[in-house]
Design a protein around this motif. Structure first.
Motif, PDB file in Angstrom:
ATOM      1  N   ASP A   1     -44.835   2.777  -5.769  1.00 27.17           N
ATOM      2  CA  ASP A   1     -44.677   1.842  -6.894  1.00 27.17           C
ATOM      3  C   ASP A   1     -45.850   1.971  -7.855  1.00 27.17           C
ATOM      4  N   THR A   2     -45.570   1.784  -9.119  1.00 27.50           N
ATOM      5  CA  THR A   2     -46.657   1.648 -10.096  1.00 27.50           C
ATOM      6  C   THR A   2     -47.051   0.175 -10.150  1.00 27.50           C
TER       7      THR A   2
ATOM      8  N   THR B   1     -45.422  -4.846  -9.017  1.00 28.68           N
ATOM      9  CA  THR B   1     -45.231  -3.444  -8.641  1.00 28.68           C
ATOM     10  C   THR B   1     -43.748  -3.103  -8.711  1.00 28.68           C
ATOM     11  N   VAL B   2     -43.477  -1.919  -9.237  1.00 28.65           N
ATOM     12  CA  VAL B   2     -42.095  -1.478  -9.438  1.00 28.65           C
ATOM     13  C   VAL B   2     -42.142   0.046  -9.577  1.00 28.65           C
TER      14      VAL B   2
ATOM     15  N   LEU C   1     -38.215  -9.099 -14.563  1.00 30.08           N
ATOM     16  CA  LEU C   1     -38.539  -8.510 -13.259  1.00 30.08           C
ATOM     17  C   LEU C   1     -37.638  -9.013 -12.134  1.00 30.08           C
TER      18      LEU C   1
ATOM     19  N   GLU D   1     -41.973   3.297 -11.422  1.00 33.05           N
ATOM     20  CA  GLU D   1     -42.190   3.466 -12.867  1.00 33.05           C
ATOM     21  C   GLU D   1     -40.873   3.578 -13.639  1.00 33.05           C
TER      22      GLU D   1
ATOM     23  N   PHE E   1     -48.520  -2.849 -12.355  1.00 31.91           N
ATOM     24  CA  PHE E   1     -48.658  -3.261 -13.757  1.00 31.91           C
ATOM     25  C   PHE E   1     -49.324  -4.622 -13.836  1.00 31.91           C
TER      26      PHE E   1
ATOM     27  N   VAL F   1     -42.095  -3.194 -21.908  1.00 30.63           N
ATOM     28  CA  VAL F   1     -43.087  -2.107 -21.927  1.00 30.63           C
ATOM     29  C   VAL F   1     -44.322  -2.471 -22.766  1.00 30.63           C
TER      30      VAL F   1
ATOM     31  N   ALA G   1     -38.354  -5.915  -9.852  1.00 32.20           N
ATOM     32  CA  ALA G   1     -39.673  -5.575  -9.312  1.00 32.20           C
ATOM     33  C   ALA G   1     -39.660  -5.690  -7.789  1.00 32.20           C
TER      34      ALA G   1
ATOM     35  N   ALA H   1     -49.905  -0.116 -17.115  1.00 28.79           N
ATOM     36  CA  ALA H   1     -49.895   0.495 -15.787  1.00 28.79           C
ATOM     37  C   ALA H   1     -51.346   0.705 -15.365  1.00 28.79           C
TER      38      ALA H   1
ATOM     39  N   LEU I   1     -39.046   0.249 -14.668  1.00 24.60           N
ATOM     40  CA  LEU I   1     -39.672  -0.753 -15.536  1.00 24.60           C
ATOM     41  C   LEU I   1     -38.723  -1.091 -16.690  1.00 24.60           C
TER      42      LEU I   1
END
Ligand code: ADP
Ligand code: MG
Length: 307
Positions: A151-152, A262-263, A195, A265, A154, A273, A199, A278, A268
């Motif tokens: 996960d990325t 966290t999700v 989200l 990328e 953010f 955005v 997410a 990130a 998203l």
């Protein structure tokens, strides 16, 4: 002014919502939840002198009490609907109550939350407790426990502002940008809604990014790598305290009430955005490792350790 008069004068604005059958005035409020949705309930208490300076403006105290709860609602992915207010007053001063109520209703109006009841008492200390109920589609709540390796990570808005604002707080500093970031946190309801069901994990940042991200990691049984050069720091914060202190406020300061989530990328939502940055990724290796250029910083409970 007795309690009955006080409630009638300051806390009885009509709810004007089909979701409120009966609001302030009876022994209990009667609410009409939308069929089939899940309810989310949150509560946060602020004690004067502990959670905010005793000289903070009354309208900011009212606003903040609602905003910090909206932030919990946002972190779950819910829509805020109803709220109650438990108020412990040292003295019932009309000018103070007027200003407090205006800030409280201002924050509530921004997100269509109805004040439907509460409790008013006298005590030795000003204490403001707000409870908010929200709702969401079944199964879409976002928990702390769902972060997955890959996960990325953010974060919304900018971090560190509120801690700097609190440190600069004085009776006359109410209009300062950083002080306002402390006094009037931005509720990220729109991001939270985007989200919901999307997410893997989320939390609102009340204790500093390091400590709150750690709660996600502990709940999820995962680790994380953060790139400190990607932390969103406001130009006001950098100008006021410089980069090193700004990073410290962001990581350990608290009171930002931004969202950390966290999700993957690729998942998203496009609509958010512009509101997020990130800052790192979830790893299967436990622990929180931060990179600042060539420097690797491992964050422990006490603060920074450089290697
Ligand atoms: P009770 O004696 O039944 O506890 P109260 O006299 O405390 O009722 O409150 C009367 C009504 O006013 C109730 O509907 C209650 O929810 C509401 N109320 C009391 N204090 C507040 C407040 N600070 N903000 C909003 N509503 C309040
Ligand atoms: Mg009663």
């Amino acid at each position: 002014m007795d309690e009955f008069e006080l409630i009638g004068r300051y806390f009885s604005r009509p709810a004007n919502s089909p979701a409120v059958v009966a609001g302030v005035g009876d022994d209990g409020a009667v609410l009409r939840p939308a069929a089939g949705r899940e309810l989310v309930t949150v509560i946060d208490t602020m004690v004067a002198g502990t959670h905010f300076p005793t000289t903070m403006r009354a309208e900011d105290i009212g606003y903040r009490a609602v905003a910090i709860n909206l932030s919990d609602i946002a972190a779950m992915g819910a829509v805020p609907r109803w709220m109650t207010l438990a108020l412990t007053l040292v003295e019932a001063e009309p000018w103070w109550l007027e200003a407090f109520a205006s800030g409280l209703y201002e924050a509530a109006a921004e997100w269509g939350v109805a004040l439907v009841g509460g409790d008013t008492t006298k005590g030795d200390q000003l204490v403001v407790s707000v409870q908010i109920e929200g709702d969401l589609e079944p199964g879409t709540a976002v928990y702390r426990s769902g972060a997955k390796p890959g996960d990325t990570i953010f974060v919304t808005g900018t971090v560190g502002d509120a801690a700097a604002g609190l440190s600069r707080f004085s009776r006359d500093s109410g209009d300062d940008y950083l002080v306002r970031r402390f006094a009037r946190p931005t509720a990220r309801i729109g991001v939270g809604r985007a989200l919901a069901g999307v997410a893997n994990a989320a939390i609102d940042i009340s204790d500093g990014l390091a400590g709150d991200l750690r709660k996600i990691l502990d709940a999820s049984g995962a680790g994380a790598e953060l790139d400190l050069q990607r932390l969103p720091l406001s130009k006001e914060l950098l100008a006021a305290v410089g980069r090193a202190q700004a990073l410290d406020y962001a990581m350990r300061g608290g009171d930002d009430y931004e969202l950390c989530f966290t999700v993957p990328e690729s998942a998203l939502p496009a609509g958010i955005v512009a509101q997020v940055a990130a800052i790192g990724r979830i790893t299967s290796q436990p622990g929180l490792v931060c990179r600042d250029g060539e420097t690797v910083v491992v964050i422990d409970e006490a603060g920074y350790r450089h290697f």
